[in-house]
Design a protein around this motif. Structure first.
Motif, PDB file in Angstrom:
ATOM      1  N   MET A 263     108.235 -77.516  76.477  1.00 57.10           N
ATOM      2  CA  MET A 263     108.554 -78.369  77.628  1.00 57.10           C
ATOM      3  C   MET A 263     108.731 -77.524  78.891  1.00 57.10           C
ATOM      4  O   MET A 263     108.297 -77.901  79.975  1.00 57.10           O
ATOM      5  N   THR A 264     109.338 -76.356  78.738  1.00 59.13           N
ATOM      6  CA  THR A 264     109.489 -75.434  79.889  1.00 59.13           C
ATOM      7  C   THR A 264     108.114 -74.955  80.361  1.00 59.13           C
ATOM      8  O   THR A 264     107.845 -74.890  81.557  1.00 59.13           O
ATOM      9  N   LEU A 265     107.234 -74.641  79.399  1.00 57.27           N
ATOM     10  CA  LEU A 265     105.892 -74.153  79.763  1.00 57.27           C
ATOM     11  C   LEU A 265     105.032 -75.251  80.391  1.00 57.27           C
ATOM     12  O   LEU A 265     104.122 -74.962  81.168  1.00 57.27           O
ATOM     13  N   LEU A 266     105.326 -76.502  80.060  1.00 62.47           N
ATOM     14  CA  LEU A 266     104.613 -77.622  80.711  1.00 62.47           C
ATOM     15  C   LEU A 266     104.901 -77.653  82.218  1.00 62.47           C
ATOM     16  O   LEU A 266     104.131 -78.200  82.991  1.00 62.47           O
ATOM     17  N   LYS A 267     106.034 -77.069  82.606  1.00 59.59           N
ATOM     18  CA  LYS A 267     106.418 -77.048  84.040  1.00 59.59           C
ATOM     19  C   LYS A 267     105.980 -75.747  84.717  1.00 59.59           C
ATOM     20  O   LYS A 267     106.308 -75.519  85.874  1.00 59.59           O
ATOM     21  N   ASP A 268     105.296 -74.879  83.985  1.00 60.68           N
ATOM     22  CA  ASP A 268     104.922 -73.568  84.542  1.00 60.68           C
ATOM     23  C   ASP A 268     104.099 -73.745  85.816  1.00 60.68           C
ATOM     24  O   ASP A 268     103.387 -74.747  85.984  1.00 60.68           O
ATOM     25  N   SER A 269     104.178 -72.756  86.709  1.00 60.59           N
ATOM     26  CA  SER A 269     103.426 -72.863  87.967  1.00 60.59           C
ATOM     27  C   SER A 269     101.924 -72.698  87.731  1.00 60.59           C
ATOM     28  O   SER A 269     101.107 -73.068  88.573  1.00 60.59           O
ATOM     29  N   SER A 270     101.547 -72.154  86.569  1.00 65.42           N
ATOM     30  CA  SER A 270     100.119 -71.969  86.275  1.00 65.42           C
ATOM     31  C   SER A 270      99.562 -73.165  85.507  1.00 65.42           C
ATOM     32  O   SER A 270     100.080 -73.549  84.460  1.00 65.42           O
ATOM     33  N   LYS A 271      98.459 -73.714  86.036  1.00 68.02           N
ATOM     34  CA  LYS A 271      97.826 -74.865  85.378  1.00 68.02           C
ATOM     35  C   LYS A 271      97.298 -74.483  83.996  1.00 68.02           C
ATOM     36  O   LYS A 271      97.386 -75.260  83.040  1.00 68.02           O
ATOM     37  N   ASN A 272      96.757 -73.252  83.880  1.00 68.28           N
ATOM     38  CA  ASN A 272      96.246 -72.789  82.580  1.00 68.28           C
ATOM     39  C   ASN A 272      97.332 -72.814  81.517  1.00 68.28           C
ATOM     40  O   ASN A 272      97.098 -73.211  80.372  1.00 68.28           O
ATOM     41  N   ILE A 273      98.523 -72.371  81.908  1.00 70.78           N
ATOM     42  CA  ILE A 273      99.637 -72.351  80.956  1.00 70.78           C
ATOM     43  C   ILE A 273     100.065 -73.779  80.626  1.00 70.78           C
ATOM     44  O   ILE A 273     100.326 -74.112  79.461  1.00 70.78           O
ATOM     45  N   GLN A 274     100.093 -74.644  81.627  1.00 67.69           N
ATOM     46  CA  GLN A 274     100.460 -76.054  81.385  1.00 67.69           C
ATOM     47  C   GLN A 274      99.522 -76.683  80.352  1.00 67.69           C
ATOM     48  O   GLN A 274      99.966 -77.350  79.416  1.00 67.69           O
ATOM     49  N   ILE A 275      98.220 -76.469  80.545  1.00 68.63           N
ATOM     50  CA  ILE A 275      97.218 -77.059  79.630  1.00 68.63           C
ATOM     51  C   ILE A 275      97.399 -76.517  78.207  1.00 68.63           C
ATOM     52  O   ILE A 275      97.413 -77.271  77.234  1.00 68.63           O
ATOM     53  N   SER A 276      97.557 -75.181  78.091  1.00 66.25           N
ATOM     54  CA  SER A 276      97.741 -74.583  76.755  1.00 66.25           C
ATOM     55  C   SER A 276      99.024 -75.095  76.103  1.00 66.25           C
ATOM     56  O   SER A 276      99.058 -75.347  74.895  1.00 66.25           O
ATOM     57  N   ALA A 277     100.082 -75.230  76.906  1.00 67.92           N
ATOM     58  CA  ALA A 277     101.364 -75.730  76.367  1.00 67.92           C
ATOM     59  C   ALA A 277     101.203 -77.171  75.888  1.00 67.92           C
ATOM     60  O   ALA A 277     101.752 -77.561  74.854  1.00 67.92           O
ATOM     61  N   PHE A 278     100.421 -77.947  76.622  1.00 69.57           N
ATOM     62  CA  PHE A 278     100.208 -79.351  76.238  1.00 69.57           C
ATOM     63  C   PHE A 278      99.626 -79.432  74.821  1.00 69.57           C
ATOM     64  O   PHE A 278     100.012 -80.283  74.022  1.00 69.57           O
ATOM     65  N   HIS A 279      98.680 -78.531  74.513  1.00 70.78           N
ATOM     66  CA  HIS A 279      97.998 -78.589  73.213  1.00 70.78           C
ATOM     67  C   HIS A 279      98.946 -78.305  72.042  1.00 70.78           C
ATOM     68  O   HIS A 279      98.674 -78.709  70.920  1.00 70.78           O
ATOM     69  N   ILE A 280     100.038 -77.606  72.309  1.00 69.43           N
ATOM     70  CA  ILE A 280     101.034 -77.423  71.238  1.00 69.43           C
ATOM     71  C   ILE A 280     102.098 -78.518  71.323  1.00 69.43           C
ATOM     72  O   ILE A 280     102.518 -79.072  70.309  1.00 69.43           O
ATOM     73  N   PHE A 281     102.473 -78.870  72.556  1.00 62.19           N
ATOM     74  CA  PHE A 281     103.469 -79.935  72.775  1.00 62.19           C
ATOM     75  C   PHE A 281     103.024 -81.243  72.110  1.00 62.19           C
ATOM     76  O   PHE A 281     103.810 -81.938  71.472  1.00 62.19           O
TER      77      PHE A 281
END
Length: 345
Positions: A263-281
């Protein structure tokens, strides 16, 4: 006169090449103390012998290598303990000799003699060499050479298994964040190979060391270094979603602390990280057997989560369509959980 000329140009046998190599590597020890000139001479000898060994192993552009000679050389290198010397003398060698050493190492490891990988068997009897190579990441002069040698070793399940289960494996959590970018990147490549090359070996390791491994891994996912966060998140997807690790993933998505990390990584300033976090979230959310604590966290944070998800898009054609479909399902599930926990709304 002509007789001595022909005698000198006779090609060396594998035994002679290995003997010359052994003598010159041993000489690095005995002569270092004496004088700089003697050391330079010894290093030149080593360099010359690596060129001979390399030519015998893979030809020289004009003459191709001879299979029997290559097999014989692989056997001799093990029999005479030259593999051990190659590893331990690596820090003493010059740039060119190290490059040739790594090249020879990679060919020797792949060499089968009577259907056996004799060099791999030799390392299996001297596992401490692998620890030595891992620790060499702390020496930036030879770190990249050792990284290449380690990745050649990791191609073999027995050697990968040893490194995973050794105390030196923990050092990778430090090495992937070293200040030298090239060394940190190389260490990450080796770390990635250890966790992705042999699914069954990795699943066994994670089963036996679940808590300590994911405790350490959480620090990588929450690192202040963008590259570390991004690479370790991507790698997490790769090894968690491997079929042999399905029971590990089921355990991982039961844990509230790891849901909070995503959930913290979903808020990351990097879109790439948000997308990758979504796939595990999404795996946490879609899990039909969510524990009560996970449901509570998702329901409690549903407003912020829905806002984040609505603003998230992959933006790559067909991939984007699939992403949007998955996102809709996840939004619906979070909505459903929030209504169940708050039936008045």
């Amino acid at each position: 006169m002509s007789f001595s000329f022909f005698k000198a140009s006779r090609p060396k046998t594998p035994q002679e090449v290995v003997k010359a190599m052994k003598d010159s590597l041993v000489a690095l020890d005995t002569k270092t103390v004496v004088e700089v000139k003697a050391l330079e001479k010894a290093l030149e000898e080593v360099e010359k012998n690596f060129v001979s060994m390399r030519c015998m192993l893979c030809g020289d552009g004009e003459v191709e290598s001879n299979t029997d000679q290559v097999s014989q050389l692989a056997l001799e290198v093990c029999k005479e303990d030259v593999l051990a010397l190659m590893i331990h003398k690596l820090p003493n060698l010059g740039w060119e000799a190290r490059k040739d050493l790594v090249h020879c190492w990679s060919i020797l490891l792949k060499q089968k003699v009577d259907s056996r990988y004799c060099s791999v068997e030799y390392i299996e009897n001297h596992f401490e060499f692998l620890d030595f190579l891992v620790v060499c990441y702390d020496n930036k002069e030879i770190a990249l050479n050792c990284g290449l040698m380690l990745r050649e070793c990791i191609k073999f399940p027995t050697l990968a298994k040893y490194i995973l289960e050794s105390a030196s494996f923990e050092l990778f959590f430090k090495f992937v964040e070293l200040p030298n970018f090239d060394v940190a990147s190389d260490a990450f490549s080796t770390f990635k190979d250890l966790l992705t090359k042999h699914g069954t070996v990795v699943a066994e390791y994670l089963t036996a060391h679940y808590d300590e491994f994911f405790d350490q891994y959480e620090k990588l996912l929450t690192s202040s270094n963008y590259v570390t966060r991004r690479q370790s998140l991507k790698l997490l997807s790769e090894f968690l979603l491997e079929p042999p690790s399905s029971h590990i993933m089921k355990r991982y998505i039961q844990e509230v602390r790891y849901l909070k990390v995503m959930m913290t990584l979903l808020k990351d300033s990097s879109k790439n990280i948000q997308i990758s976090a979504f796939h595990i979230f999404k795996v946490f959310v879609a899990n039909p057997n969510k524990p009560r604590e996970v449901k509570v966290i998702l329901a409690k944070n549903h407003g912020k989560l829905l806002e984040l998800l609505h603003n998230l898009s992959a933006g790559k054609g067909a991939e984007d369509e699939q992403f949007e479909e998955e996102k809709e399902l996840i939004i619906k599930e979070i909505d459903r959980l929030s209504r169940l926990s708050n039936p008045d709304h």
